[in-house]
Write an enzyme that holds these catalytic residues in place. Structure first.
Site, PDB file in Angstrom:
ATOM      1  N   GLU A 423       0.786  -1.213  -0.056  1.00 34.59           N
ATOM      2  CA  GLU A 423       0.073   0.169   0.002  1.00 34.59           C
ATOM      3  C   GLU A 423       0.860   1.259   0.008  1.00 34.59           C
ATOM      4  O   GLU A 423       1.816   1.473   0.826  1.00 34.59           O
ATOM      5  CB  GLU A 423      -0.831  -0.058   1.252  1.00 34.59           C
ATOM      6  N   LEU A 452      -6.022  -1.548  -0.846  1.00 32.91           N
ATOM      7  CA  LEU A 452      -5.951  -1.487   0.696  1.00 32.91           C
ATOM      8  C   LEU A 452      -6.404  -2.832   1.081  1.00 32.91           C
ATOM      9  O   LEU A 452      -7.659  -2.875   1.367  1.00 32.91           O
ATOM     10  CB  LEU A 452      -6.689  -0.378   0.927  1.00 32.91           C
ATOM     11  N   GLU A 454      -4.401  -6.158   3.320  1.00 31.02           N
ATOM     12  CA  GLU A 454      -3.268  -6.984   3.791  1.00 31.02           C
ATOM     13  C   GLU A 454      -3.484  -8.387   3.164  1.00 31.02           C
ATOM     14  O   GLU A 454      -2.450  -8.946   2.995  1.00 31.02           O
ATOM     15  CB  GLU A 454      -3.082  -6.832   5.115  1.00 31.02           C
ATOM     16  N   GLN A 476       1.776  -2.063   5.913  1.00 22.15           N
ATOM     17  CA  GLN A 476       2.400  -0.723   6.157  1.00 22.15           C
ATOM     18  C   GLN A 476       2.613  -0.557   7.603  1.00 22.15           C
ATOM     19  O   GLN A 476       3.424   0.444   7.978  1.00 22.15           O
ATOM     20  CB  GLN A 476       1.369   0.170   5.907  1.00 22.15           C
ATOM     21  N   TYR A 480      -1.353  -3.873  11.245  1.00 19.91           N
ATOM     22  CA  TYR A 480      -2.166  -4.241  10.128  1.00 19.91           C
ATOM     23  C   TYR A 480      -1.806  -5.469   9.692  1.00 19.91           C
ATOM     24  O   TYR A 480      -2.598  -6.007   8.540  1.00 19.91           O
ATOM     25  CB  TYR A 480      -2.141  -3.319   9.039  1.00 19.91           C
ATOM     26  N   HIS A 525      -0.006   2.513  15.318  1.00 21.81           N
ATOM     27  CA  HIS A 525       1.195   2.879  14.751  1.00 21.81           C
ATOM     28  C   HIS A 525       2.501   2.680  15.596  1.00 21.81           C
ATOM     29  O   HIS A 525       3.613   2.979  15.289  1.00 21.81           O
ATOM     30  CB  HIS A 525       1.317   4.348  14.369  1.00 21.81           C
TER      31      HIS A 525
END
Ligand SMILES: Cc1ncc(C[n+]2csc(CCOP(=O)(O)OP(=O)(O)O)c2C)c(N)n1
Ligand SMILES: [Mg+2]
Length: 735
Positions: A423, A452, A454, A476, A480, A525
């Site tokens: 992505e 998009l 996975e 990413q 994910y 993140h």
């Protein structure tokens, strides 16, 4: 041979009179016997119908034998194909070289395809699978799969729909390999076929894979893929709503829909041929909706009467696909009912004979034999391939991100099979710029953005590896990966095991991970959950911390993928991507020149740690962000008179156990510095390795909390920090 009354009970004397096997068998024989000959024009070539019937009969009797073997404790798998044997028509419509990824009810497909290749013995193959014999042709007794290397059938187990992303990836990759002139195992005009049940069609994996196929195909990208939905209107005990499959897939943009009913043998042959031809000619996805029935329940252990009425079950007997083919054969006038029955009974005899032979075959005999195909490892060949990767000329110090970028560029230059995708990796160059400029330099066939999803990113990699390419997919963020983890756990890591090494899916999955984003992004993140990656037999997990290691380890991983077909996960520490300094501003302590792959000394073998310092007081074992923190902590410890050495694991699987034990033995005191969670994190296996290895000195650990990472400064409360490392180190050193 002619038939009088058939002594059915004698034939099936181990089955109760009312067993599903007896009911199906007797009904079919009675119904065939009462067929009346026709003089009409044959509805299909009688030869094709006969081949269809023979495949169906072979599969049916294997199902009967499976039930019998199971009831005697000699067979271990009883999900059968009874009622679905119309799928033999799909095999008839394809070339034996067309890669197939099949539903678990594909016995008749298998027998029909095997008939296209002299020398194969489909009945024995399947029986070997049922009794878990080493002579099963593809898994070697590891599982009952439907697969065969010479028949281009890639073995599947029974996680429903999990093979569909790979099928899409393979259909895509056949075209891409062709465009890149990379030769693989399959002819360029191949069509990929994948089949699945009506309930499986609802699985997000199936829905996602079909969506990916269409999303790809509408862009004009070749994707020759035949989806076959074998619709028996039920999944175990749950009914599929009326016409659900048709309503869902008959009118999808970019998807050619063809319907067939297994009770019409000639029509099914024709529909399958039409669907296969369309996919081959247009290099685009086709959906063949094949209506079937499910006879004898879901599996041997299933008591169907618990959720279906007797009359429903009985009604399905009239829709038996073997009866449909028999009817067409007799109607053609070329064969009598007795001719057909004779073939049916011949198949029974063949299966009985093969069963005896199969029961005498060998089973897997040791853990070593079971595990032989899991992790092929050729360190010398890996080192040799690394040496051949040409280094481009810049020699200025690089960050981790720049170093990975350069390693990828050199790999793309070195090996035309390498593909980089994910992505936002292409035009944008990734969220953190790690792949910046690669598409411009190597073109959009080698470096491209995916949609998009996975599961599709990994499915593309799974297919690409099979097609002879060397995929480097990017996930990413580590968070994910988890919704697509089955593509690594159930598919990538198991393929060589379930195919006894015949099929492999080499890949290097780059994943941006770990925390310390200074409070930015919160949990998703800053994910530090690595347990799901560490327990995959054979999967290599690389965790580079410094720029020079990152480049060298990328070359090692790609070489392990190229040489040994290994599945490698490459965990990149986001917080260190652009870090330049270690101890103070502008010291450039986290930069490093790019290691020249041709220099053997720069090679980082799988499972080798790197040790910093030679202090005698304490050994710190760490990785990732922990290395930077520990190096800084070590400097502070010197102020307290504690001299340490630091081991950077570099590989989380396999762990560098010898290096850990050596460094631990040198000081007698170990502190494990683990930025991941206390439970399920990396410190647990490190300490276990110390204990298992007989280390009898002091052991302590510091780790992050068993928490998700919150936003902002609250993150600091749950993440391990340098102060904790220093105080724990002082405590261990004082023991
Ligand atoms: C991911 C996953 N969830 C659940 C199961 C358990 N399971 C096995 S078969 C099956 C039903 C599948 O029905 P369908 O797709 O219609 O195929 P059929 O058995 O009817 O041919 C289920 C729920 C599984 N194998 N995989
Ligand atoms: Mg079903």
């Amino acid at each position: 041979m002619r038939y009088g009354p058939i002594p059915r009970r004698a034939r099936m004397d181990d089955m109760a009179p009312s067993s599903p096997v007896t009911a199906v068998d007797e009904h079919l024989i009675d119904a065939i016997r009462s067929l009346t000959p026709g003089e009409s024009t044959p509805p299909a070539d009688a030869k094709d119908l006969l081949a269809l019937f023979d495949a169906q009969a072979g599969s049916r009797h294997v199902d009967f034998a499976a039930r019998d073997l199971g009831s005697r404790g000699l067979g271990f798998y009883s999900i059968g194909s009874a009622g679905h044997e119309s799928n033999a028509a799909v095999a008839a419509a394809l070339q034996p070289t067309d890669p197939a990824l099949l539903h678990y009810r594909s016995g008749a497909f298998y027998v029909r395809r095997a008939a296209q290749l002299p020398g194969t013995d489909a009945v024995s193959d399947m029986l070997h699978g049922i009794v878990a014999s080493v002579d099963e042709p593809v898994s070697g007794g590891r599982h009952k799969v439907i697969g065969h290397g010479d028949l281009s059938i890639i073995p599947q187990t029974s996680t429903i729909a999990s093979h569909l992303p790979r099928a899409v990836g393979l259909a895509f990759s056949l075209g891409r390999a062709n465009q890149l002139q990379v030769s693989g195992e399959w002819p360029s005009e191949s069509v990929v076929v994948c089949s699945f049940g009506d309930a499986s069609a609802n699985h997000s994996t199936a829905v996602g894979a079909i969506n990916t196929a269409l999303h790809t195909s509408v862009q004009g990208i070749p994707l020759p893929l035949l989806f076959v939905c074998e619709d028996n209107a039920i999944g175990i005990s749950v009914r599929t709503p009326g016409r659900w499959i048709e309503r869902t897939y008959a009118n999808r943009a970019g998807l050619k829909y063809v319907a067939a009913d297994g009770t019409d043998a000639a029509g099914t042959l024709q529909a399958a041929a039409e669907a296969a031809e369309w996919a081959r000619k247009h290099r685009a996805p086709v959906f063949l909706h094949l209506r079937t029935v499910r006879l004898m329940g879901h599996a041997g252990s299933d008591v169907e009467t618990a959720y279906r009425t007797q009359s429903e079950i009985a009604a399905d007997l009239d829709r038996d696909p073997l009866l449909a083919t028999a009817r067409a054969l007799v109607a053609s006038g070329s064969y009598t009912a007795d001719d057909v029955l004779e073939r049916y009974e011949n198949a029974r005899g063949e299966v009985a004979k093969a069963t005896e032979h199969v029961l005498a075959s060998r089973r897997l005999e040791s853990a070593a034999e079971v595990m032989a195909p899991i992790a092929q490892h050729s360190p010398a060949s890996i080192a040799q391939r690394v040496e051949q990767v040409p280094a481009t000329s810049r020699s200025e110090p690089l960050t981790v991100a720049q170093s990975i970028n350069r390693a990828l560029a050199d790999e793309l230059t070195n090996d035309e099979r390498v593909l980089v995708f994910g992505e936002d990796v292409a035009r944008k160059g990734g969220v953190y710029g790690v792949t910046r400029g690669l598409q411009k330099e190597f073109g959009s066939r080698r470096v491209f953005d995916t949609l998009l999803d996975e599961q599709s990113v990994l499915g593309t990699a799974l297919g690409a590896g099979l097609a002879g390419l060397l995929p480097v997919p990017e996930i990413q963020y580590l968070a994910y990966l988890h919704n697509a983890a089955d593509q690594l756990r159930g598919e990538a890591s198991t393929l060589s095991f379930f195919s006894n090494g015949r099929y492999r899916n080499p890949m290097v999955v780059r994943i941006a991970g770990y925390a310390y984003q200074k409070g930015l992004g919160g949990h998703f993140h800053n994910d530090n959950a690595v347990a799901a990656l560490r327990d995959l037999p054979g999967v290599v997990v690389a965790s580079p911390s410094r720029p020079d290691d990152a480049a060298a380890m990328m070359h090692t991983c790609l070489s392990a993928a190229a040489v040994d077909g290994r599945v490698c996960v490459f965990l990149e520490p986001i917080a260190l991507y652009h870090t330049r300094d270690l101890y103070e501003a502008d010291d450039g302590g986290w930069l490093a020149p790019y290691p020249d792959p041709a220099d053997r000394a720069s090679h980082v073998p799988i499972g080798s740690a790197r040790t910093y310092g030679d202090g005698d007081d304490l050994t710190i074992v760490t990785f990732g962000n922990g290395l930077a923190m520990s190096l800084r902590a070590a400097r502070r410890l010197e102020g307290h008179g504690v001299r340490s050495r630091i081991v950077d694991l570099r590989w989380l699987a396999p762990l560098p156990v010898d290096d850990i034990l050596d460094a631990a033995g040198a000081t007698g005191r170990v502190l494990v510095v683990d930025e991941t969670r206390r439970s399920g994190g990396v410190s647990e296996p490190v300490i276990t390795a110390l204990v298992d290895g007989g280390f009898d000195g002091s052991i302590a650990r510091v780790a992050s909390e068993d928490s998700f990472i919150p936003l902002g400064s609250a993150a600091e409360h749950v993440l391990l920090d340098e102060d904790e490392i220093v105080s724990a180190a002082l405590e261990v050193a004082s023991r």
